[in-house]
Design an enzyme around this catalytic site. Structure first.
Site: not given
Ligand code: EPU
Length: 420
Positions: A22-23, A95, A119, A124, A307, A399
Site C-alpha cells: 500500500k505504502n 492523510r 489523526c 502528524r 507500523d 484500509r
Molecule cells: N513529521 C513531522 N512533520 C512533517 C512530516 C512528518 O513532524 O512534515 C513527523 C510525523 O509527525 C511523525 C514522523 O515525522 O512523527 C514520521 O512521519 P512520516 O512523515 O515519516 O510519516 P508519513 O509519511 O505520514 C508514512 C506511512 C505510515 C507510516 C509512517 C512511518 C504512507 C502512506 N504512510 O507516513 O503508514 O507509519 O510513514 O513509517 O507511506 C500505515 O500504513 O498504517 C501508516 C500509518
C-alpha cells in the site's frame, strides 16, 4: 460495520502471498500524475480502500483511472488535469492524499490542498513537506485549512529534513523531478517504498540517485513519460503474517516480498526464538513453543518499523519475561494497549515506552481497532488468545490489508468476518 470473530488458540501452518505494498502503491499512483503523455500501467496494486480513495482524488483532478481488481492492474492517464484543488472531503479520509501536492504543483504551477488534520496516531504535521517546497521556490500560504503552493516552475535546492519523513521525502521527489536544476535531500527517508518510487520515476525519465540512503540527488528534467511498472510486495503485510505465526504457534511461509526489507523485524523475531529461512522472494518462519521477551525501539527505516509495533506487542504479551517497546516515530501510537489488556495482557505505559510482562495465556474478549496497524495487532493477539475474540471496527484494518481474514483462515486460523 463488520467485525472479526476469532476462535483463538489454534496453530497455523501454510503459505501466504502478500499483495503489493500500500505504502509504495499510493506514492506511485500519485506520481503517475506527473506524466503528461500517454497512459501508465501499474501492476501489483492492492485492491484496498486507501487505493480507492486516491483513485477518487485522481479522478477529481481530471485524470482517467481504471483498476482491474482481479488482475491488480491500474491505468492512469493524466494527460489533461482539470483541477488543482485537493478538497478536504477526500483528504480527511486518508492523510496520504497529501502526496498529490507535489505532482499538482509540478504539473500545474499551483496547488491548493487541504491540510490533512490530526489523526489517531497524534498530531502528524506536514511542516517538512511545506518547508521543502518553499526551499524549491514555491510561494506558500495557508487559509481556512487549505495550503496554496505556487511556482511557475520549481527550482532545485538543497533541502535539510529535521527528521526523515516518508511521504515528505516522496512529495519533494515529485517536485524536484520536474524542477529546473538539481535538488539534494539531506536526511531523506530510506524506506524500501521510497526506493520503489524512485525506480518508478526513473523508468519514466526522472534522474534520481541515492534513493535508499539519507542523501538523495534529483536532477530535474523537462517532462516524464508514461511507463509500465510493478509495485513491490508489502513488507508490513508479510511481517504481520510472520507475527501471526508467533502468537498462534506453527509456521508460515510468506512469499512476494524481499526479505531484506524486513531485516530488523526478522532480527527481533529470531531474538524472540523464531527460526527463519530466507528464500528467493519469501521467508519461512517457525515459531518457538513459547517466545522470549525482547526489547525494541521503533525508528525510521532501517530501524524497527512503527507500523509493526502493535503486532510485535501482541507477540510479546505471551513471551517469557519482560519486554520493552519504545515508540519514537509517532507521539501517540499505543491505542492498542488498552485493548490488549482486555485480553489479559499485562502492559504498562510510561511516556513513549511500553513494558510488557509476558503472561502464560491470553483469553478472548471484544476489542476495538483504532487504526490499521493497531487493528492488525489485535487480530493476531486474538489468534493467540484462548476462547473467542471479537475485533470491532475492521474497516480500519481493511484500509491496509486485503481480506486478511481469508488469508489467515487459509493457513488454519479460525477467523470469520461478520457483517453487522
Ligand atoms: N513529521 C513531522 N512533520 C512533517 C512530516 C512528518 O513532524 O512534515 C513527523 C510525523 O509527525 C511523525 C514522523 O515525522 O512523527 C514520521 O512521519 P512520516 O512523515 O515519516 O510519516 P508519513 O509519511 O505520514 C508514512 C506511512 C505510515 C507510516 C509512517 C512511518 C504512507 C502512506 N504512510 O507516513 O503508514 O507509519 O510513514 O513509517 O507511506 C500505515 O500504513 O498504517 C501508516 C500509518
Amino acid at each position: 460495520m463488520d467485525k472479526f470473530v476469532i476462535h483463538g488458540g489454534k496453530k497455523i501452518a501454510g503459505r501466504l502471498t502478500v499483495e503489493g505494498a500500500k505504502n509504495a502503491a499510493l506514492p506511485i499512483i500519485a506520481g503517475a500524475l506527473l506524466m503528461k503523455n500517454g497512459e501508465s500501467t501499474l501492476h501489483n496494486i492492492p485492491p484496498l480502500r486507501d487505493i480507492d480513495t486516491l483513485m477518487a482524488m485522481l479522478k477529481h483532478l481530471g485524470a482517467a483511472v481504471t483498476l482491474d481488481r482481479e488482475k491488480r492492474t491500474m491505468t492512469v492517464n493524466a494527460g489533461t488535469l482539470t483541477a488543482n484543488t485537493a478538497p478536504y472531503d477526500l483528504m480527511r479520509q486518508m492523510r496520504a492524499s497529501f502526496l498529490v501536492l507535489g505532482p499538482i504543483l509540478a504539473r500545474m504551477g499551483k496547488a491548493v490542498v487541504s491540510l490533512p488534520g490530526g489523526c489517531s496516531l497524534g498530531p502528524r504535521p506536514v511542516d517538512l513537506h511545506i518547508k521543502g517546497f518553499a526551499a524549491l521556490g514555491a510561494e506558500i500560504s495557508e487559509d481556512q485549512g487549505y495550503i496554496t503552493a505556487s511556482a511557475p516552475r520549481l527550482t532545485g535546492n538543497t533541502i535539510y529534513f529535521d527528521r526523515p519523513s516518508h511521504t515528505g521525502t516522496e512529495n519533494i521527489m515529485y517536485g524536484a523531478a520536474l524542477a529546473s536544476g538539481t535538488t539534494r535531500i539531506i536526511n531523506a527517508a530510506c524506506d524500501p517504498e521510497v526506493i520503489d518510487l524512485a525506480l518508478f520515476l526513473n523508468k519514466a525519465g526522472a534522474r534520481i540517485s541515492g534513493a535508499g540512503t539519507p542523501t538523495m540527488t534529483i536532477e530535474g528534467v523537462e517532462s516524464l513519460h508514461s511507463v509500465e511498472y510493478s509495485v513491490m510486495g508489502d513488507r508490513l503485510e508479510a511481517g504481520t503474517y510472520l507475527m501471526a505465526a508467533m502468537t498462534a504457534g506453527g509456521e508460515v511461509e510468506v512469499s512476494g516480498v524481499e526479505a531484506s526489507a524486513l531485516d530488523m523485524v526478522l532480527k527481533k523475531l529470531r531474538e524472540a526464538g523464531a527460526e527463519t529461512i530466507l528464500r528467493d522472494g519469501g521467508i519461512l518462519l517457525r515459531a518457538p513453543e513459547r517466545c522470549r521477551a525482547v526489547n525494541a525501539v521503533t525508528f525510521p527505516f532501517p530501524g524497527f518499523p512503527t507500523d509493526l509495533q502493535a503486532c510485535l506487542m501482541a507477540v510479546l504479551t505471551k513471551a517469557e519475561g519482560i519486554s520493552r517497546i519504545r515508540e519514537t516515530v509517532f507521539e501517540d501510537r499505543f491505542s492498542h494497549v488498552m485493548e490488549m489488556r482486555r485480553l489479559g495482557a499485562d502492559i504498562s505505559v510510561a511516556a513513549n515506552e511500553a513494558t510488557i510482562n509476558g503472561v502464560a495465556a491470553l483469553s478472548g474478549a471484544a476489542v476495538m481497532a483504532s487504526d490499521i496497524r493497531a487493528g492488525a495487532g489485535l487480530v493476531i493477539a486474538g489468534l493467540g488468545a484462548s476462547g473467542t475474540t471479537e475485533v470491532l471496527r475492521v474497516y480500519h484494518i481493511d484500509r491496509g490489508y486485503y481480506r486478511v481474514e481469508e488469508k489467515l483462515a487459509s493457513v488454519g486460523a479460525d477467523i470469520q468476518r461478520i457483517a453487522s
